[in-house]
Design a protein around this motif. Structure first.
Motif, PDB file in Angstrom:
ATOM      1  N   VAL A  11     -17.538  95.687  41.778  1.00 58.36           N
ATOM      2  CA  VAL A  11     -18.675  96.504  41.990  1.00 58.36           C
ATOM      3  C   VAL A  11     -19.359  97.120  40.753  1.00 58.36           C
ATOM      4  O   VAL A  11     -18.692  97.755  40.129  1.00 58.36           O
ATOM      5  N   ASP A  12     -20.559  96.473  40.367  1.00 60.17           N
ATOM      6  CA  ASP A  12     -21.149  97.019  39.086  1.00 60.17           C
ATOM      7  C   ASP A  12     -21.742  98.245  38.985  1.00 60.17           C
ATOM      8  O   ASP A  12     -22.211  98.889  40.110  1.00 60.17           O
ATOM      9  N   GLY A  13     -21.846  98.869  37.750  1.00 62.82           N
ATOM     10  CA  GLY A  13     -22.743  99.843  37.712  1.00 62.82           C
ATOM     11  C   GLY A  13     -23.795  99.889  36.655  1.00 62.82           C
ATOM     12  O   GLY A  13     -24.268  98.603  36.380  1.00 62.82           O
ATOM     13  N   GLY A  14     -24.369 100.732  36.257  1.00 64.52           N
ATOM     14  CA  GLY A  14     -25.443 100.732  35.055  1.00 64.52           C
ATOM     15  C   GLY A  14     -24.967 101.253  33.688  1.00 64.52           C
ATOM     16  O   GLY A  14     -23.842 101.139  33.560  1.00 64.52           O
ATOM     17  N   GLY A  15     -25.937 101.689  32.924  1.00 65.50           N
ATOM     18  CA  GLY A  15     -25.388 102.263  31.716  1.00 65.50           C
ATOM     19  C   GLY A  15     -25.474 101.541  30.641  1.00 65.50           C
ATOM     20  O   GLY A  15     -25.513 100.430  30.609  1.00 65.50           O
ATOM     21  N   PRO A  16     -25.090 101.958  29.301  1.00 62.73           N
ATOM     22  CA  PRO A  16     -24.910 101.210  28.081  1.00 62.73           C
ATOM     23  C   PRO A  16     -23.775 100.377  28.349  1.00 62.73           C
ATOM     24  O   PRO A  16     -22.923 100.644  29.210  1.00 62.73           O
ATOM     25  N   SER A  17     -23.925  99.330  27.220  1.00 61.94           N
ATOM     26  CA  SER A  17     -22.819  98.119  27.440  1.00 61.94           C
ATOM     27  C   SER A  17     -21.550  98.793  26.677  1.00 61.94           C
ATOM     28  O   SER A  17     -20.529  98.157  27.101  1.00 61.94           O
ATOM     29  N   ALA A  18     -21.688  99.672  25.680  1.00 60.52           N
ATOM     30  CA  ALA A  18     -20.670 100.362  25.180  1.00 60.52           C
ATOM     31  C   ALA A  18     -20.572 101.632  25.030  1.00 60.52           C
ATOM     32  O   ALA A  18     -21.499 102.211  24.277  1.00 60.52           O
ATOM     33  N   THR A  19     -19.562 102.527  25.342  1.00 61.63           N
ATOM     34  CA  THR A  19     -19.710 103.835  25.298  1.00 61.63           C
ATOM     35  C   THR A  19     -18.088 104.291  24.499  1.00 61.63           C
ATOM     36  O   THR A  19     -17.204 104.237  24.848  1.00 61.63           O
ATOM     37  N   PRO A  20     -18.642 104.548  23.213  1.00 60.59           N
ATOM     38  CA  PRO A  20     -17.333 105.059  22.224  1.00 60.59           C
ATOM     39  C   PRO A  20     -16.654 106.388  22.887  1.00 60.59           C
ATOM     40  O   PRO A  20     -16.849 107.019  23.638  1.00 60.59           O
ATOM     41  N   LEU A  21     -15.187 106.161  22.787  1.00 59.23           N
ATOM     42  CA  LEU A  21     -14.321 107.112  23.297  1.00 59.23           C
ATOM     43  C   LEU A  21     -14.447 108.106  22.085  1.00 59.23           C
ATOM     44  O   LEU A  21     -14.677 108.210  21.078  1.00 59.23           O
ATOM     45  N   SER A  22     -14.564 109.638  22.935  1.00 58.75           N
ATOM     46  CA  SER A  22     -14.311 110.664  21.892  1.00 58.75           C
ATOM     47  C   SER A  22     -12.848 110.930  21.611  1.00 58.75           C
ATOM     48  O   SER A  22     -11.874 110.458  22.022  1.00 58.75           O
ATOM     49  N   ALA A  23     -12.706 112.026  20.814  1.00 58.21           N
ATOM     50  CA  ALA A  23     -11.501 112.419  20.381  1.00 58.21           C
ATOM     51  C   ALA A  23     -10.809 112.907  21.480  1.00 58.21           C
ATOM     52  O   ALA A  23      -9.328 112.274  21.485  1.00 58.21           O
ATOM     53  N   PHE A  24     -11.036 113.439  22.439  1.00 62.77           N
ATOM     54  CA  PHE A  24     -10.376 113.704  23.730  1.00 62.77           C
ATOM     55  C   PHE A  24     -10.142 112.748  24.466  1.00 62.77           C
ATOM     56  O   PHE A  24      -8.938 112.869  24.983  1.00 62.77           O
TER      57      PHE A  24
END
Length: 420
Positions: A11-24
């Motif tokens: 099941v697909d979603g939307g949003g950007p192709s890449a979301t960088p991980l935060s330090a947390f």
């Protein structure tokens, strides 16, 4: 329990192709968290649940991704494209739901969700239809995508979508405002995963003892009268129950001398930062507190002493601690951050995961009684883990799962409700 897999899709979603991980995100556990949600018949159809999931993932897009790296080789969550999306599996169970209620963690229950080892999808959903029409939804979600608060927000929003309501609450993803280092970055505190331990830890029990998942129940009356009335200070249910269990587990493990024992307590930073981070922030915003004591001191100090140690450690994990961690990341961001989530045996220490404030019980899909009739982890292979699970009835009682070596679990069951 016989489980037949019927179909599998994404099941697909939307949003950007890449979301960088935060330090947390990077110091969160590198593992999937598996939770089972049970619903009595009649329930929403599989098609309705899938449609609601698609509508929810359109907003909670990181749940439809997978962990990877972007073109700059930064760790991130990849969404969109071939192979991405949340995994959705439909299955049939050749038994009655009543045979599995209440849900008590066991290796058998792992059949109700997808395998977590080597999982590619950040979110995996298995819809298990029982012969009676009841439903167990087995969900696994990667912890570096979401902490417990974020997962519970997602589940509540998914339930609303299945019932035909607007997806709410909507996630908040932009945390840059809270992740800005101070003008002169400085790290005053020991970073996560580097908490000091005694140099001579007692060895775990000899032999090849299996880890047992022990289910305990503490009624609201027991917590209020048998525990809280023992102390001069007023402590929360979390503080007093954890203090009680910390002491009882120490006894069951046979620790009574100068050995040190500590509890890894997850602390949500959302309300500890100024201005507060919205509850709807989706990702990770958790660091750990480490109440610590010698076994003799812990047992001799009574329930009040243990509760005071827990309260003090959690309070120390305040805004300055979180700001210090952000600065630590700014100073060392080119290095791999360490975490302390890799041990499979925590003895003589413990880790506690509290679901008491989460919205798992709001996962209402309509039909039958509407809400979840039971929810629990499926099986926890690591030794030394405690999970607090709130009761749907709301009488202040708590169900607890404790993972210990079998001999220790047997002793804990005998003394779990004794008061001294």
């Amino acid at each position: 329990m016989e489980v037949r897999l019927l179909s599998s899709t994404t099941v697909d979603g939307g949003g950007p192709s890449a979301t960088p991980l935060s330090a947390f995100d990077k110091v969160a556990a590198d593992m999937h968290v598996a939770v089972l949600f049970a619903f009595a018949a009649p329930t929403a159809t599989n098609a309705q649940i899938k449609d609601g999931l698609a509508k929810t993932l359109a907003h909670f897009y990181t749940f439809a991704g997978r962990l990877g790296t972007d073109e700059l080789r930064r760790p991130c969550i990849l969404a969109g494209g071939a192979g991405n999306g949340a995994l959705l599996v439909e299955a049939a169970v050749e038994s009655e739901l009543a045979e599995q209620i209440p849900l008590k963690p066991s290796p058998e229950l792992q059949k109700l969700h997808r395998q977590t080892e080597g999982a590619v999808h950040a979110l995996q959903v298995q819809l298990n239809r029982f012969r009676c029409g009841g439903l167990v939804i087995g969900v696994t979600c990667h912890h570096r995508v979401a902490d417990g608060q974020s997962m519970s927000t997602f589940y509540a929003a998914w339930g609303r979508a299945v019932r035909g309501l607007a997806v709410h609450p909507l996630p908040v993803y932009d945390c840059r405002r809270w992740l800005q280092p101070r003008r002169l970055p400085r790290s005053e505190f020991i970073p996560p995963g580097q908490a000091q331990k005694d140099g001579s830890l007692p060895p775990p029990p000899a032999g090849d003892e299996d880890v047992h998942n022990l289910s305990l129940h503490y009624s609201g009356e027991f917590i209020a009268k048998a525990l809280k009335e023992q102390t001069m200070e007023k402590y929360t249910t979390f503080e007093i129950l954890l203090a009680h269990l910390w002491r009882k587990i120490t006894m069951a493990r046979g620790l009574n001398g100068e050995e040190f024992t500590q509890v890894r307590v997850a602390v949500d930073g959302r309300r500890r930062l100024t201005p507060p981070v919205p509850a709807e922030f989706t990702g990770n915003m958790v660091l750990n507190a480490y109440p610590r004591a010698g076994a003799k001191e812990l047992l001799g100090g009574g329930l009040e002493g243990a509760a005071a140690l827990i309260r003090a450690a959690v309070r120390r994990t305040g805004e300055e601690y979180f700001r210090s961690f952000v600065d630590f990341w700014e100073i060392h961001k080119e290095q791999e951050l360490l975490n302390d989530w890799k041990e499979m045996v925590l003895y003589p220490d413990l880790e506690v995961n509290s679901w008491l404030g989460f919205r798992f019980s709001d996962m209402e899909f309509g039909g039958g009684e509407g809400g979840v009739c039971a929810f629990a982890p499926s099986w926890i292979p690591a030794e030394g883990v405690i999970v607090f699970i709130p009761l749907r009835e709301g009488d202040g009682g708590v169900d607890v799962v404790v993972t210990l070596f079998e001999s220790h679990a047997k002793l804990l069951r005998q003394i779990s409700h004794s008061v001294d």
